[in-house]
Design a protein around this motif. Sequence first.
Motif, PDB file in Angstrom:
ATOM      1  N   ASP A 222       0.854  -1.179   0.000  1.00 55.27           N
ATOM      2  CA  ASP A 222       0.000   0.000   0.000  1.00 55.27           C
ATOM      3  C   ASP A 222       0.894   1.234   0.000  1.00 55.27           C
ATOM      4  O   ASP A 222       2.127   1.123  -0.011  1.00 55.27           O
ATOM      5  N   LEU A 223       0.300   2.409   0.000  1.00 59.32           N
ATOM      6  CA  LEU A 223       1.068   3.649  -0.113  1.00 59.32           C
ATOM      7  C   LEU A 223       2.083   3.796   1.011  1.00 59.32           C
ATOM      8  O   LEU A 223       3.253   4.100   0.772  1.00 59.32           O
ATOM      9  N   GLU A 224       1.666   3.555   2.239  1.00 61.35           N
ATOM     10  CA  GLU A 224       2.556   3.747   3.380  1.00 61.35           C
ATOM     11  C   GLU A 224       3.711   2.755   3.372  1.00 61.35           C
ATOM     12  O   GLU A 224       4.874   3.134   3.553  1.00 61.35           O
ATOM     13  N   SER A 225       3.399   1.494   3.157  1.00 60.12           N
ATOM     14  CA  SER A 225       4.458   0.474   3.182  1.00 60.12           C
ATOM     15  C   SER A 225       5.415   0.647   2.008  1.00 60.12           C
ATOM     16  O   SER A 225       6.622   0.419   2.132  1.00 60.12           O
TER      17      SER A 225
ATOM     18  N   PHE B 199      -0.711   4.086  -6.717  1.00 61.47           N
ATOM     19  CA  PHE B 199      -0.843   4.816  -5.458  1.00 61.47           C
ATOM     20  C   PHE B 199      -0.432   6.276  -5.661  1.00 61.47           C
ATOM     21  O   PHE B 199       0.734   6.636  -5.422  1.00 61.47           O
TER      22      PHE B 199
ATOM     23  N   ALA C 186       2.717   8.288  -4.182  1.00 56.60           N
ATOM     24  CA  ALA C 186       3.825   7.397  -3.821  1.00 56.60           C
ATOM     25  C   ALA C 186       5.140   8.003  -4.297  1.00 56.60           C
ATOM     26  O   ALA C 186       5.190   8.735  -5.282  1.00 56.60           O
ATOM     27  N   LYS C 187       6.205   7.677  -3.599  1.00 56.96           N
ATOM     28  CA  LYS C 187       7.533   8.201  -3.922  1.00 56.96           C
ATOM     29  C   LYS C 187       8.472   7.041  -4.224  1.00 56.96           C
ATOM     30  O   LYS C 187       8.952   6.378  -3.320  1.00 56.96           O
TER      31      LYS C 187
ATOM     32  N   ASN D 200      13.581   6.203   0.330  1.00 54.65           N
ATOM     33  CA  ASN D 200      14.359   5.098   0.905  1.00 54.65           C
ATOM     34  C   ASN D 200      14.985   4.228  -0.178  1.00 54.65           C
ATOM     35  O   ASN D 200      14.986   2.997  -0.082  1.00 54.65           O
TER      36      ASN D 200
ATOM     37  N   ASN E 111       6.292   3.511   0.487  1.00 54.18           N
ATOM     38  CA  ASN E 111       7.189   4.634   0.748  1.00 54.18           C
ATOM     39  C   ASN E 111       8.229   4.301   1.805  1.00 54.18           C
ATOM     40  O   ASN E 111       9.351   4.814   1.777  1.00 54.18           O
ATOM     41  N   ARG E 112       7.876   3.427   2.744  1.00 54.71           N
ATOM     42  CA  ARG E 112       8.769   3.080   3.850  1.00 54.71           C
ATOM     43  C   ARG E 112       9.803   2.024   3.464  1.00 54.71           C
ATOM     44  O   ARG E 112      10.921   2.002   3.994  1.00 54.71           O
TER      45      ARG E 112
END
Length: 297
Positions: free
Chosen positions: A180-183, A207, A210-211, A215, A185-186
Amino acid sequence: MLDYKQLEALAAVVEEGGFERAGQKLHISQSAVTQRIRQLEELTGQILLVRSQPPDVTGPGSVLLEHFRKVKLLEQELAEKNEQNCENPVIPLAINADSLVTWFADVMALYLKEGTGLLDIVSADQDVTHKLLAEGKVMGCVSASASPVRACQTVFLGEMVYRFVCTEEYKRRFFPEGVDLESLNRAPKLNFNRDDQLINNWAENLFPGAKGFANSHFAPSSKLFLPLIGRGDVCGMVPDEQFSSYRGGKRLVDLSLGQPVMVPLYWHRWSIESVELDYLSRLIIRTAGEELQNTKS
């Protein structure tokens, strides 16, 4: 009238990456190379070289460099046809790194058996190779761009399929509930270089916000790319052919969510009647047709 010794000096500086090495190649002094370039610039009334490290051609310099290489190739082929002693024609190409380690390796193997030219290949991102051809630095390129280049022919080759992959252990650590978007990007990611937009484009499509570079590590080596992902510390985009051959031993899993990235590839080449360039083009088109996806057919 153009002096071909001056044009030869221009080409040598660009190919050898400096005035001193150009002089060594041409068996003249560095100052003689400098003088020939200066005389050519005076004749044309334009700056032809950026005096950087390494030197690079300007726009007008690219036009002259392309002209010289075309004439040189045709002269070498004519001498060969007349059974005269001559140097093998040099054919500079720009090929994206993933093609080089997959389907283009077969092209090279076939050409080395029958071709008489000397391949001089620059490895660059599939979006950068097009620019090198437009600048006259290479005679042909494999590019993701369909945009025609002046005085060149363009042929659609097919599509390379890329999958977002990682190891099973990595998936459990960073995507336990799925991507998902959070995971995304992390999670630590691996990109080829900052020209590599594969993860960015895929992530933005699924997403928004998203970047793909968040990381992210950068490793511009196709040889290192899969082994690094296989160690279980990063995820990344890899060609489908490599994923299929590598997945068993390293337990790689596909995180593409059923939407792998399809990158169209095109062969661009100079529009000149060259035996070697024609033969090489046939090999490229045939091999790509056998090994790449073709959703247009």
